[in-house]
Design an enzyme around this catalytic site. Structure first.
Site, PDB file in Angstrom:
ATOM      1  N   HIS A   1      22.386  32.345 -21.877  1.00 41.93           N
ATOM      2  CA  HIS A   1      22.239  30.849 -22.605  1.00 41.93           C
ATOM      3  C   HIS A   1      21.333  29.749 -21.818  1.00 41.93           C
ATOM      4  O   HIS A   1      21.095  29.120 -22.305  1.00 41.93           O
ATOM      5  CB  HIS A   1      23.872  30.799 -22.287  1.00 41.93           C
ATOM      6  CG  HIS A   1      24.107  29.433 -22.747  1.00 41.93           C
ATOM      7  ND1 HIS A   1      24.482  28.221 -23.097  1.00 41.93           N
ATOM      8  CD2 HIS A   1      25.054  29.373 -24.043  1.00 41.93           C
ATOM      9  CE1 HIS A   1      24.540  27.299 -23.949  1.00 41.93           C
ATOM     10  NE2 HIS A   1      25.064  28.025 -24.775  1.00 41.93           N
TER      11      HIS A   1
ATOM     12  N   ASN B   1      32.212  24.606 -31.223  1.00 43.04           N
ATOM     13  CA  ASN B   1      31.853  25.235 -32.470  1.00 43.04           C
ATOM     14  C   ASN B   1      32.992  25.829 -33.355  1.00 43.04           C
ATOM     15  O   ASN B   1      33.229  27.080 -33.739  1.00 43.04           O
ATOM     16  CB  ASN B   1      31.242  26.407 -31.477  1.00 43.04           C
ATOM     17  CG  ASN B   1      29.916  26.375 -30.685  1.00 43.04           C
ATOM     18  OD1 ASN B   1      28.837  25.425 -31.598  1.00 43.04           O
ATOM     19  ND2 ASN B   1      28.978  26.904 -30.349  1.00 43.04           N
TER      20      ASN B   1
ATOM     21  N   ASP C   1      23.253  24.643 -16.841  1.00 41.06           N
ATOM     22  CA  ASP C   1      23.702  25.391 -17.618  1.00 41.06           C
ATOM     23  C   ASP C   1      23.781  27.048 -16.502  1.00 41.06           C
ATOM     24  O   ASP C   1      24.101  27.256 -15.409  1.00 41.06           O
ATOM     25  CB  ASP C   1      22.451  25.871 -18.217  1.00 41.06           C
ATOM     26  CG  ASP C   1      22.786  26.220 -19.582  1.00 41.06           C
ATOM     27  OD1 ASP C   1      23.419  27.589 -20.518  1.00 41.06           O
ATOM     28  OD2 ASP C   1      22.925  26.082 -21.043  1.00 41.06           O
TER      29      ASP C   1
ATOM     30  N   SER D   1      25.379  24.489 -29.013  1.00 45.67           N
ATOM     31  CA  SER D   1      24.410  24.653 -27.987  1.00 45.67           C
ATOM     32  C   SER D   1      23.473  24.576 -28.187  1.00 45.67           C
ATOM     33  O   SER D   1      22.089  23.592 -27.804  1.00 45.67           O
ATOM     34  CB  SER D   1      24.971  25.846 -27.126  1.00 45.67           C
ATOM     35  OG  SER D   1      25.473  25.386 -26.288  1.00 45.67           O
TER      36      SER D   1
END
Length: 375
Positions: free
Chosen positions: A160, A251, A127, A314
Site C-alpha cells: 500500500h 471507501n 503508511d 487512498s
C-alpha cells in the site's frame, strides 16, 4: 499503576498529561524507578501530545491523578485498502498507454511540469513503508523511520505505501511510470504492519516524526470510525507548524459521513473520482469532503519491481499530496489553510455535485491552481 501487556485483561491506552511540565515530571520519575528496580511495563513517550502509550489492566481506565488530563484506548486503525470489486492483479508497466497514468494526466500534472516538478518538497507518507528497490522510486526516497522496529528500514511488506508513493513521486518515464510530482522527496514512515494495521499511538508517533523532521506535507491514506483525541491533538500540532495534512475519506460510499482523521477540520479530506470525472461509487462523499481526485483503477508502483492497479480514496489522496508539492515548490510559504482554499477555488466541477448545497470543492486541477498562485 501500569501493567505488562502480556495479561489477557490488559489493553493498550494513551495517557495524556495536563501539560508539558507534568509529562516531563512523569518521565523523570519513571526513569528513576527503572534504575532502582525492573519495571515490567513498557511505556512509549509521545512528546508531541505530552502523553504516553502503555498497557493498562482492566479497571485502571478510571485512573485519577492531578497530572493526568485524559485517558483513551489505543485502538487499531487500518489503511484504506482497495475496494475489492475494483482490485486487479499486477499489471505490466506498459500497455498501450504511456508512462503517465490516467489520473496524473486527468489532473493536468504534465502541463504543470513546465513550471515545477515539486523539487525539494518533503512528503511524509505514514503508511506500510516503501519498496526501496523499485526502479521508479530511485532517487525519490529519503530518510524515514520504522516505528514497528526502529532498528530496521521502513521497508514495505504490504504494498500500500509503495503504491501511494508511486502516485506522488514516481520518476521513470523510460520504462515505468511518472507520478504527480516526480522531483518531490518521499520520507517513508512505517506505522502499519504487513496486514495494513497500526495503533493510534503509532500514527501519532509518525506525525511527531514528520513535525520534528520538517516535512512540508503528510499523506495519511487510512481511516477509522471513532474520534481519537490523541490523533486530533497531533494533527493540530502539525497544522500549527505549517504542515499540510492530507487524508482519505473512506471507501464505504457513504453520503453524509467520512472517516477520521479526514473528518478533522485541520485536514484536507479527499474523495475519489473516476476517469469520467464522476464520483467513484465506493467513495465517501458529501459536504465533509474538501476535494476530489482520481481514485478508480489507479496504476502505480508495487512490491518486487511490479505495478498494481488499485481503487480507493487512498489513491485519490496521493494525487492531492502531489499537487500540493507542486504548489509549495513555487510558493514555499503557503499555509495549510491557503493551500486548501486555493485547491478548492481552482477545482473543476463534478457531475452531481453542482446542485448540492455546502459543496466545498470539486476535482483538483494542477494547472489552474498554479496559475492562481502566479496571479
Amino acid at each position: 499503576m501500569l501493567h505488562d501487556a502480556a495479561g489477557a485483561s490488559s489493553k493498550r491506552h494513551i495517557i495524556h498529561f495536563r501539560n508539558k511540565a507534568a509529562y516531563s515530571r512523569f518521565l523523570t520519575a519513571f526513569e528513576k524507578a527503572n534504575e532502582l528496580f525492573p519495571v515490567k511495563s513498557v511505556i512509549q513517550p509521545i512528546k508531541i501530545i505530552h502523553a504516553i502509550s502503555c498497557s493498562l489492566k482492566a479497571g485502571s481506565f478510571s485512573l485519577r491523578h492531578p497530572s493526568i488530563r485524559h485517558i483513551e484506548e489505543d485502538i487499531a486503525i487500518r489503511v484504506h485498502s482497495s475496494h475489492a470489486r475494483y482490485m486487479q492483479s499486477s499489471v505490466a508497466p506498459r500497455q498501450s498507454d504511456s508512462a503517465i497514468p490516467w489520473g496524473v494526466r486527468q489532473i493536468r500534472s504534465p502541463e504543470a511540469w513546465k513550471e515545477t516538478r515539486g523539487s525539494r518538497i518533503r512528503i511524509g507518507v505514514i503508511d506500510t513503508g516503501i519498496d526501496y528497490s523499485h526502479p521508479d522510486l530511485r532517487g525519490r526516497i529519503s530518510r524515514g523511520i520504522n516505528l514497528l522496529n526502529r532498528a530496521l528500514l521502513p521497508a514495505d511488506d504490504n504494498g500500500h505505501g509503495t503504491h501511494i508513493s508511486g502516485t506522488i513521486a514516481a520518476s521513470n518515464p523510460e520504462s515505468g511510470i511518472v507520478g504527480v510530482a516526480p522531483y518531490a522527496i518521499i520520507h517513508p514512515v512505517k506505522a502499519f504492519d504487513h496486514n495494513g494495521t497500526a495503533y493510534v499511538s503509532d500514527i501519532v508517533l509518525g506525525i511527531d516524526w514528520c513535525v520534528r523532521n520538517r516535512m512540508h506535507i503528510i499523506n495519511m491514506s487510512f481511516g477509522m470510525k471513532n474520534r481519537s483525541k490523541s490523533l486530533q491533538d497531533a494533527v493540530r500540532s502539525a497544522n500549527r507548524m505549517g504542515i499540510a495534512v492530507v487524508a482519505s475519506s473512506g471507501n464505504e460510499g457513504k453520503v453524509s459521513s467520512i472517516d477520521y482523521p479526514a473528518r478533522f477540520s485541520q485536514v484536507i479530506s479527499v474523495g475519489a473520482t473516476t476517469s469520467h470525472k464522476k464520483i467513484a461509487p465506493f467513495s465517501n462523499r458529501g459536504r465533509s469532503i474538501d476535494l476530489y481526485a482520481p481514485g478508480d483503477k489507479i496504476k502505480s508502483t508495487w512490491l518486487n519491481h511490479k505495478y498494481m492497479e488499485l481503487s480507493g480514496t487512498s489513491m485519490a489522496t496521493s494525487h492531492v499530496s502531489g499537487v500540493i508539492a507542486l504548489m509549495l515548490a513555487i510558493k514555499p510559504g503557503l499555509s495549510p489553510a491557503e493551500i486548501k482554499s486555493m485547491l478548492q477555488k481552482t477545482s473543476n466541477p463534478i457531475a452531481g455535485l453542482k446542485s448540492r448545497s455546502g459543496v466545498k470543492g470539486g476535482e483538483i486541477d494542477a494547472v489552474r491552481v498554479l496559475k492562481h498562485i502566479d496571479s
